[in-house]
Design an enzyme around this catalytic site. Structure first.
Site, PDB file in Angstrom:
ATOM      1  N   GLN A 177      -5.394  -2.386  -6.850  1.00 34.84           N
ATOM      2  CA  GLN A 177      -6.046  -1.456  -5.926  1.00 34.84           C
ATOM      3  C   GLN A 177      -6.727  -0.340  -6.700  1.00 34.84           C
ATOM      4  O   GLN A 177      -6.216   0.133  -7.713  1.00 34.84           O
ATOM      5  CB  GLN A 177      -5.028  -0.819  -4.970  1.00 34.84           C
ATOM      6  CG  GLN A 177      -5.667   0.113  -3.949  1.00 34.84           C
ATOM      7  CD  GLN A 177      -4.650   0.791  -3.028  1.00 34.84           C
ATOM      8  OE1 GLN A 177      -4.335   1.964  -3.203  1.00 34.84           O
ATOM      9  NE2 GLN A 177      -4.132   0.049  -2.052  1.00 34.84           N
ATOM     10  N   SER A 201      -7.220   4.832  -0.175  1.00 37.37           N
ATOM     11  CA  SER A 201      -7.448   3.516  -0.748  1.00 37.37           C
ATOM     12  C   SER A 201      -8.921   3.137  -0.584  1.00 37.37           C
ATOM     13  O   SER A 201      -9.507   3.347   0.477  1.00 37.37           O
ATOM     14  CB  SER A 201      -6.575   2.473  -0.040  1.00 37.37           C
ATOM     15  OG  SER A 201      -5.205   2.814  -0.130  1.00 37.37           O
ATOM     16  N   ASP A 228       0.819  -1.212   0.000  1.00 31.64           N
ATOM     17  CA  ASP A 228       0.000   0.000   0.000  1.00 31.64           C
ATOM     18  C   ASP A 228       0.853   1.262   0.000  1.00 31.64           C
ATOM     19  O   ASP A 228       0.324   2.362   0.084  1.00 31.64           O
ATOM     20  CB  ASP A 228      -0.929  -0.006   1.228  1.00 31.64           C
ATOM     21  CG  ASP A 228      -2.061   1.009   1.122  1.00 31.64           C
ATOM     22  OD1 ASP A 228      -2.592   1.185   0.009  1.00 31.64           O
ATOM     23  OD2 ASP A 228      -2.414   1.624   2.146  1.00 31.64           O
TER      24      ASP A 228
END
Length: 311
Positions: A302, A252, A230
């Site tokens: 993502q 996110s 991430d």
């Protein structure tokens, strides 16, 4: 609560005066003591059979870092699965911003225990509301077909400047994020969007590794890779437009990973990511992790919220 979890709760930033902490070229704490704090944060307290509790570093941004809550949720799921089954995939949604000043409760639902696969669902809760939801699947090791993408040709990490050296001239531009303790060492292959300021290829390539030695526990290495996944993924979206955080407000939204082959998070891995699309205030990024010897070890997808700031 284990000893390392107690240590994390007492000193979650990892800046204990009793342990000398090395400083990077830009004066930011890094190295084994800081990595040990991250490992301790992943050692959750078991409250009930299927309920766990985790904390955040004392020096945190306004929201809990997404990689942290994903890693902790995966730990919670893994603690309810037999040790001979490794995680092969996870799918997750970031529902609300987490508050780093209070603990996070992880509730595990034992969806299925099959002969080869085990499925778990985890909900992270603060103040009675879900902030994150994860589904993870674990599998007994099996033999089968085997192929993988080739690693792109990139410079070796040792030939690139350390992250502390790289960001030293840009500390003021990067703001408070550049001053947080750094348990993960980064070496940029491509020029990050915060430095170029110009539209370019929708791609980001970064060498990464845990900045120290990690205990020999497979689940821990997987959770650390989830944490690392991430960190720079949405840079590939921003690079296409020559913007960075501050030009856009972002977070996110969802995150998926597939783990293909064994690896160690304390050895160099290449994170190669690209963005196929951005629209409707959202950006999509695909990432691939390669081991130092060129094996494809994990795939990441993502979607992030990316809203331009109105000046």
């Amino acid at each position: 609560m284990t000893e390392v979890a107690r240590a994390a709760a007492a000193d979650p930033a990892g800046i204990s005066s009793a342990v000398p902490v090395p400083l990077a070229a830009d004066g930011v704490p890094h190295g084994q003591p800081v990595l040990d704090r991250l490992v301790a944060l992943l050692d959750l307290e078991r409250v009930e059979e299927n309920i766990f509790r985790g904390v955040s570093p004392a020096e945190s941004p306004v929201r809990v870092f997404g990689g942290q809550v994903a890693g902790q949720a995966l730990v919670a799921a893994g603690r309810t699965v037999p040790a001979d089954r490794g995680v092969h995939s996870l799918h997750s949604y970031f529902i609300r911003g987490g508050d780093p000043s209070i603990p996070i409760v992880y509730e595990v639902d034992r969806i299925r225990d099959g002969r080869s696969f085990t499925t778990r669902r985890v909900v992270a809760v603060q103040r009675g509301k879900a902030i994150f939801a994860l589904s993870a699947s674990f599998q007994l090791q099996e033999e089968g077909l085997d192929h993988g993408d080739e690693m792109p040709s990139v410079p070796d990490p040792e030939t690139l400047p350390t992250y502390g050296e790289f960001v030293l001239p840009y500390r003021d531009k990067l703001g408070p994020w550049a001053k947080l303790p750094r348990p993960i060492e980064l070496r940029h292959v491509t020029t990050p969007p915060w430095l170029t300021g110009e539209p370019g290829d929708a791609r980001s390539q970064v060498w990464m590794k845990a900045d120290g030695r990690v205990p020999d526990e497979n689940l821990l290495h997987v959770c650390l890779l989830a944490y690392m996944s991430d960190m720079t993924l949405l840079d590939s979206v921003l690079a296409r437009h020559g913007v960075y955080w501050g030009d856009v407000i972002g977070a996110s939204l969802d995150h998926a990973m597939w783990f293909h082959r064994p690896f160690r998070a304390d050895e160099w891995v290449l994170y190669d990511s690209e963005s196929p699309s951005a629209s409707g205030g959202r950006g999509l990024a695909n990432g691939r992790f390669f081991s130092r010897d060129g094996r494809l070890i994990a795939t990441v997808v993502q979607e992030g919220l990316l809203r331009p700031v109105r000046r």
